[in-house]
Write a protein that holds these residues in place. Structure first.
Motif, mmCIF file in Angstrom:
data_model
loop_
_atom_site.group_PDB
_atom_site.id
_atom_site.type_symbol
_atom_site.label_atom_id
_atom_site.label_comp_id
_atom_site.label_asym_id
_atom_site.label_seq_id
_atom_site.Cartn_x
_atom_site.Cartn_y
_atom_site.Cartn_z
ATOM 1 N N ARG A 179 10.085 -16.542 6.274
ATOM 2 C CA ARG A 179 10.177 -17.868 5.646
ATOM 3 C C ARG A 179 10.736 -18.888 6.634
ATOM 4 O O ARG A 179 10.210 -19.993 6.773
ATOM 5 N N LYS A 188 4.947 -18.432 4.113
ATOM 6 C CA LYS A 188 3.693 -18.993 3.608
ATOM 7 C C LYS A 188 2.461 -18.451 4.326
ATOM 8 O O LYS A 188 1.350 -18.585 3.828
ATOM 9 N N LYS A 205 -2.616 -19.956 5.063
ATOM 10 C CA LYS A 205 -1.413 -20.557 4.496
ATOM 11 C C LYS A 205 -1.617 -20.547 2.990
ATOM 12 O O LYS A 205 -2.371 -21.368 2.463
ATOM 13 N N GLY A 206 -0.993 -19.595 2.317
ATOM 14 C CA GLY A 206 -1.318 -19.380 0.916
ATOM 15 C C GLY A 206 -2.744 -18.898 0.802
ATOM 16 O O GLY A 206 -3.119 -17.868 1.337
ATOM 17 N N ASN A 805 -1.911 -14.005 -1.860
ATOM 18 C CA ASN A 805 -0.503 -14.165 -2.214
ATOM 19 C C ASN A 805 0.325 -13.183 -1.418
ATOM 20 O O ASN A 805 0.070 -11.994 -1.447
#
Length: 822
Positions: A179, A188, A205-206, A805
């Protein structure tokens, strides 16, 4: 002389004791443990394992790092659950599991193996891999490990580690960034191997694609580092059991790693002995052309020659840029099969993303070109494998995204792109004839258009046109779906959709998935609608969009969502559906607060409605339709909580007596996929039956299959099976309904669900039989066998929508690591 001999003896004994200490310090047994401040050291002194605090944080974590660079942690056990004081202990418990304990002897993290070890030993290897194995075993190969940290990467890929999929267990190995520099919890950014069609590496990113390396062309991943042959080699393994890649250093003395940092950069690092520091050998995204789709669709990015973005021949820049791409290239001429076309060869290219492609391993390049030329929707073709001079046929359909010029033919290949064959000047006489005849040809159509528009205006509708399906929707039906040119279809203008949704305002936004956002709209006649605006990064091309629109337009059933029309103006792909006031099923059943709103009677109505909708698709519609992505989020609920199946973007139609097909492009959602489809690409009506069985168990239990974890099984299917074997099936039911439902009815529903999720497709009932079973019209039901995916970790991952995710550990901080398929 005697003194000299004594010196040698003492030196020898000292070395021997040092060696024994070193051998002992790389492992622990149930009789030993390490405290905070103590370490395990690999046999060659390359790696250390111990407790650390990252950056300025005071939290304590268990990790592995290079001994020469203690600040460079390559693996973390308790990423989400730090120890708040320097009193942690790593030990092996009575079941043979590695456990991380805090000062109160509370378990912070565990290897959580399903098998009990007889005489376990935990050892830190010279590869940086922390393994659990039987102490008496002489077999030290990877297959003999009871557990290994390499199966659960953090943010670093070491030589010998795998990125990819274990097809037997359903586990995906991928990297997740920290993180922050002070917080090793999952961030992310993720780095993972996409295995659909051909292996490609993506940085996310996601759910947003940031960069793509690949695809694999038989030698290397395209657009990867150019010095690959000098430092290390890439190894891609593609078998029935697993698909993954790893790298190995040519020089075992070299210290290297690949790391994804908290800012989303992928870096290949090499230890420099001279400066005692890390040297960055490769970084991605490095230049603007490595940003995914930087130049937009149907364009080529080239950092060496300005302008960096250049539209393909036959396309021109669009002045109205959207928010996703740096530019947008639109057709500069009408696309018509009758127009002469040819293919132009582009060398040293990174080929487009594999969003809408077909793969034929048996074709040669000449056959591939002929096949592509005969298909109006084929935009490009190339070899799929460059080994032995090249083989196979890879064809692209729809928009071409993320192409770039690579360096010196080291990491690219040749691709053949469809372009107009003739120059505009040579067509001037024909255009003169066309222009002369145009007024005569369009006058009748204009009169018809005017009359229809006048009628629509009188009715207060916002449609610009109500006409026969456009030519591009009707022709080129290579799939043989029987699309009729006499089908009617409603086309909305972009301005009317914008007005209905208040210019796609956030206040009107109902939600957003991998496909894009959905808005609530209101037509001028007062009718409320749901407006699905397809995102350009969704992966759904024009052909899939056409498929969904044409399919839903022909399907009429009270348990299927109703389509009003669509908009394909200015590059947009928008569909307009009836508005469903209560959103989707997953909005209720997986939410602790809202699930109580679905009582037993309502859930029964939903179960039976979905079953009736599937039965219509499989048996009573004009063509047999396989949905292929049935799940809770694709079941919408109207104001009376009546279910309607939605999202037909990846549905397939069968004609006549056709019952089964296969595909190289597996799309859908893991957790709902049948085993024959997820592993081999085979799909049939029994694939939807499997998905219905999973959905039925979720509706009964209010638990999600892909996020259900329990001591004995990792999936909801396994939990249901265990309860069924123990004659406690009723315990699966959500406790809020225990006093509402009939015991016999619950038991029957669970039995039907277990029959639907049988591993062999032939053992599953048809939807006609399922509907009869649910209504208790079939009294003697067969006994189910152990279902598929009972004791494996199902990775929740949407292939079509790329819904990524980064969930590295559980809420209770126990990292699951069951690796045994049933």
């Amino acid at each position: 002389m005697e003194n000299l001999s004594s010196f040698y003896i003492i030196s020898y004994l000292t070395s021997l004791l040092a060696l024994q200490f070193s051998l002992a310090a790389d492992s622990i047994t149930p009789a030993t443990f390490i405290r905070d401040g103590e370490k395990l050291v690999s046999p060659s002194q390359r790696f250390e394992l111990g407790f650390f605090s990252p950056g300025n944080s005071k939290n304590r974590y268990l990790g592995v790092w290079y001994k020469k660079s203690p600040d460079t942690v390559v693996w973390v056990a308790n990423r989400n659950c730090p120890i708040l004081d320097p009193h942690g202990i790593l030990a092996i418990n009575n079941n043979g599991n590695l456990v991380l304990l805090n000062q109160a002897n509370g378990t912070i993290w565990s290897s959580n193996m399903s098998k009990e070890a007889k005489s376990p030993v935990a050892q830190l290897l010279d590869t940086g891999n922390l393994v659990l194995r039987e102490n008496f075993s002489n077999n030290t190969s990877e297959g003999s490990y009871l557990w290994q940290s390499f199966d659960f990467p953090s943010d670093t890929l070491l030589p010998g580690m795998k990125v990819g999929w274990d097809l037997k267990t359903g586990r995906e190995r991928y990297l997740t960034s920290w993180r922050t520099a002070d917080d090793p919890s999952p961030g992310k950014f993720t780095y993972r191997l996409d295995i659909h069609v051909l292996p490609q590496i993506f940085l996310y990113k996601g759910s947003l694609k940031l960069a793509r390396i690949g695809p694999w062309n038989g030698f290397i991943f395209e657009d990867g580092p150019t010095f690959i042959d000098y430092l290390y080699k890439i190894i891609l393994v593609d078998t029935e059991d697993e698909i993954y890649y790893r790298y190995e250093s040519y020089n075992n003395l070299s210290i290297m790693m690949l790391k994804i940092n908290p800012l989303g950069k992928i870096q290949r690092l090499l230890w420099n002995e001279g400066s005692s520091g890390w040297q960055v050998m490769f970084s991605a995204p490095g230049d603007v052309c490595q940003n995914y789709g930087h130049c937009g669709a149907n364009s080529i990015c080239n950092v060496d020659n300005p302008p960096k973005c250049e539209c393909l021949k036959g396309f021109k820049p669009n002045s109205q840029h959207n928010q996703t791409w740096a530019t947008t290239c639109v057709r500069s001429h009408l696309s018509d099969c009758k127009t002469a076309n040819q293919f132009k060869r582009f060398d040293d290219m990174k080929v487009p993303d594999l969003l809408d492609v077909s793969l034929n391993e048996g074709m040669n390049l000449e056959e591939c070109g002929a096949e592509c030329l005969n298909n109006c929707t084929c935009r490009a073709y190339a070899y799929f494998n460059l080994t032995r001079g090249g083989s196979g046929c890879l064809m692209w359909f729809g928009d071409l995204i993320d192409m770039r010029k690579t360096l010196a033919n080291l990491t690219g290949q040749s691709i053949y792109l469809r372009v107009p064959a003739s120059e505009p000047g040579k067509k001037r006489p024909l255009w003169i004839v066309v222009l002369a005849a145009l007024p005569v040809a369009i006058l009748p159509a204009f009169l018809i258009f005017y009359r229809r528009k006048k009628k629509l205006k009188e009715k207060g509708d916002i449609l610009l046109n109500h006409c026969l399906i456009a030519k591009e929707f009707c022709e080129g039906d290579s799939a043989g779906t029987g699309k009729s040119k006499e089908s009617w279809f409603l086309f909305f203008s972009l301005s009317s959709i914008s007005a209905a949704t208040d210019n796609f305002s956030e206040e009107n936004k109902l939600g957003e998935g991998g496909f894009g956002p959905v808005y609530k709209g209101k037509l001028l006649n007062g009718e409320e609608v749901a407006v699905k605006r397809l995102s350009s990064k969704s992966g759904q091309g024009l052909e899939e969009f056409k498929n969904e629109m044409m399919l839903i337009a022909k399907l009429q059933h009270r348990n299927l969502v109703r389509l009003f029309g669509c908009c394909i103006e200015q590059g947009e792909k928008i569909s307009i559906y009836e508005y469903m006031a209560n959103k989707s099923l997953d909005f209720f059943i997986f939410d602790p607060a809202r699930k109580d709103l679905l009582d037993w009677t309502t859930r029964v109505r939903i179960i039976e409605g979905v079953a009736q909708g599937l039965l219509y698709l499989h048996q009573y519609s004009r063509l047999r339709v396989i949905h292929r992505d049935l799940k809770a989020s694709n079941v919408l609920l109207d104001s009376d909580m009546n279910p309607k199946i939605s999202d037909f973007g990846i549905a397939r139609t069968f004609g006549g007596d056709e019952m089964q097909s296969n595909t190289n492009r597996i799309v859908g959602t893991y957790g709902y996929m049948s085993p024959e489809y997820a592993l081999h690409g085979l799909f049939s009506i029994k694939s939807d039956v499997f998905s219905f069985g999973v959905l039925l168990l979720e509706i009964l239990s209010s638990k999600k299959n892909t996020r259900f974890y329990n001591t004995d099984s990792l999936t909801l299917l396994g939990h249901a099976w265990n309860l069924w074997k123990d004659d406690k099936a009723w315990k699966l039911l959500d406790p809020t309904m225990q006093n509402e439902a009939l015991y016999s009815m619950v038991t029957r529903y669970i039995k039907v669900a277990l029959l639907c999720v049988q591993e062999n497709a032939t053992d599953r009932p048809t939807m006609l039989e399922v509907v009869a079973m649910l209504k208790d019209e079939i009294v003697n039901l067969p006994s189910p066998h152990q279902p598929a995916f009972s004791y494996v970790q199902i990775v929740e991952r949407s292939v079509l929508l790329a819904n990524i995710n980064a969930e590295a550990s559980l809420g209770n901080c126990l990292t699951l690591s069951v690796v045994d398929a049933r």
